[in-house]
Design a protein around this motif. Structure first.
Motif, PDB file in Angstrom:
ATOM      1  N   ASP A  51      -4.076   9.733   2.000  1.00 28.33           N
ATOM      2  CA  ASP A  51      -4.431   8.841   0.901  1.00 28.33           C
ATOM      3  C   ASP A  51      -3.795   7.476   1.153  1.00 28.33           C
ATOM      4  OD1 ASP A  51      -5.605   8.174  -1.580  1.00 28.33           O
ATOM      5  OD2 ASP A  51      -3.717   8.540  -2.617  1.00 28.33           O
ATOM      6  N   CYS A  52      -4.530   6.426   0.854  1.00 34.50           N
ATOM      7  CA  CYS A  52      -4.007   5.067   0.973  1.00 34.50           C
ATOM      8  C   CYS A  52      -4.551   4.263  -0.196  1.00 34.50           C
ATOM      9  CB  CYS A  52      -4.439   4.441   2.300  1.00 34.50           C
ATOM     10  SG  CYS A  52      -3.803   2.767   2.532  1.00 34.50           S
ATOM     11  N   ARG A  53      -3.639   3.773  -1.028  1.00 30.90           N
ATOM     12  CA  ARG A  53      -4.027   3.003  -2.217  1.00 30.90           C
ATOM     13  C   ARG A  53      -3.140   1.786  -2.343  1.00 30.90           C
ATOM     14  NH1 ARG A  53      -5.940   7.105  -6.771  1.00 30.90           N
ATOM     15  NH2 ARG A  53      -6.724   8.702  -5.384  1.00 30.90           N
ATOM     16  N   GLU A  54      -3.727   0.750  -2.902  1.00 31.76           N
ATOM     17  CA  GLU A  54      -2.917  -0.430  -3.164  1.00 31.76           C
ATOM     18  C   GLU A  54      -1.911  -0.086  -4.251  1.00 31.76           C
ATOM     19  OE1 GLU A  54      -3.221  -5.098  -4.417  1.00 31.76           O
ATOM     20  OE2 GLU A  54      -5.047  -4.024  -3.864  1.00 31.76           O
ATOM     21  N   ASP A  55      -0.671  -0.462  -4.024  1.00 30.77           N
ATOM     22  CA  ASP A  55       0.399  -0.192  -4.979  1.00 30.77           C
ATOM     23  C   ASP A  55       0.524  -1.414  -5.886  1.00 30.77           C
ATOM     24  OD1 ASP A  55       2.506   1.024  -6.259  1.00 30.77           O
ATOM     25  OD2 ASP A  55       3.983   0.418  -4.769  1.00 30.77           O
ATOM     26  N   TYR A  56      -0.236  -1.385  -6.978  1.00 28.15           N
ATOM     27  CA  TYR A  56      -0.315  -2.540  -7.867  1.00 28.15           C
ATOM     28  C   TYR A  56       1.018  -2.880  -8.510  1.00 28.15           C
ATOM     29  CZ  TYR A  56      -5.333  -2.051  -7.358  1.00 28.15           C
ATOM     30  OH  TYR A  56      -6.593  -1.966  -6.840  1.00 28.15           O
ATOM     31  N   GLU A  81       5.365  10.276   2.131  1.00 32.48           N
ATOM     32  CA  GLU A  81       4.737   9.155   1.440  1.00 32.48           C
ATOM     33  C   GLU A  81       5.602   7.928   1.671  1.00 32.48           C
ATOM     34  OE1 GLU A  81       3.850   7.908  -3.141  1.00 32.48           O
ATOM     35  OE2 GLU A  81       3.436   9.976  -2.550  1.00 32.48           O
ATOM     36  N   GLU A 117      -5.979  -2.710   3.838  1.00 27.64           N
ATOM     37  CA  GLU A 117      -5.660  -1.299   4.055  1.00 27.64           C
ATOM     38  C   GLU A 117      -5.566  -0.963   5.542  1.00 27.64           C
ATOM     39  OE1 GLU A 117      -7.964   2.836   3.180  1.00 27.64           O
ATOM     40  OE2 GLU A 117      -7.995   1.347   1.586  1.00 27.64           O
ATOM     41  N   LYS A 174      -2.332   0.708   7.582  1.00 30.24           N
ATOM     42  CA  LYS A 174      -2.388   1.965   8.334  1.00 30.24           C
ATOM     43  C   LYS A 174      -1.925   1.787   9.779  1.00 30.24           C
ATOM     44  CE  LYS A 174      -6.149   3.963   5.613  1.00 30.24           C
ATOM     45  NZ  LYS A 174      -7.580   4.353   5.646  1.00 30.24           N
ATOM     46  N   TYR A 185       0.837  -1.194   0.000  1.00 30.65           N
ATOM     47  CA  TYR A 185       0.000   0.000   0.000  1.00 30.65           C
ATOM     48  C   TYR A 185       0.873   1.245   0.000  1.00 30.65           C
ATOM     49  CZ  TYR A 185      -3.863  -3.081   0.942  1.00 30.65           C
ATOM     50  OH  TYR A 185      -4.791  -4.073   0.833  1.00 30.65           O
ATOM     51  N   ARG A 186       0.514   2.199  -0.852  1.00 28.38           N
ATOM     52  CA  ARG A 186       1.193   3.497  -0.908  1.00 28.38           C
ATOM     53  C   ARG A 186       0.357   4.466  -0.079  1.00 28.38           C
ATOM     54  NH1 ARG A 186       5.003   5.582  -4.316  1.00 28.38           N
ATOM     55  NH2 ARG A 186       4.905   3.653  -5.509  1.00 28.38           N
ATOM     56  N   ILE A 187       0.976   5.008   0.990  1.00 24.28           N
ATOM     57  CA  ILE A 187       0.253   5.868   1.924  1.00 24.28           C
ATOM     58  C   ILE A 187       0.894   7.249   1.947  1.00 24.28           C
ATOM     59  CG2 ILE A 187      -0.470   6.194   4.320  1.00 24.28           C
ATOM     60  CD1 ILE A 187      -0.361   3.181   4.678  1.00 24.28           C
TER      61      ILE A 187
END
Length: 76
Positions: A55-60, A20, A29, A33, A3-5
């Motif tokens: 922001d928190c997104r899966e880092d594909y 980041e 997620e 966190k 995850y990219r946070i």
């Protein structure tokens, strides 16, 4: 999964850190966190006041890379 946070950290010194990070190998997620907060509490110690996650997104890309090539290098 990775995850990219994007986050901000408030410290007792009055500093606001806007950063980041990629949190690796977490099931979801929420775990990513919580892991980030535990890490920051250890890193900053008593000067840590608050964590704000913007922001928190899966880092594909990094997840896919580990899925494809991680087994080759024993990284799983």
């Amino acid at each position: 999964m990775n995850y990219r946070i994007k986050y901000q950290v408030y410290l007792t010194t009055g500093n606001l850190l806007d950063k980041e990070i990629i949190v690796k190998n977490k099931d979801n997620e929420l775990f990513a966190k919580v892991s980030l907060e535990k890490y920051l509490r250890r890193k900053h110690g008593d000067s840590f006041i608050r964590l704000i996650i913007n922001d928190c997104r899966e880092d594909y890309l990094s997840s896919a890379f580990m899925d494809w090539f991680g087994g080759m290098f024993g990284c799983k």
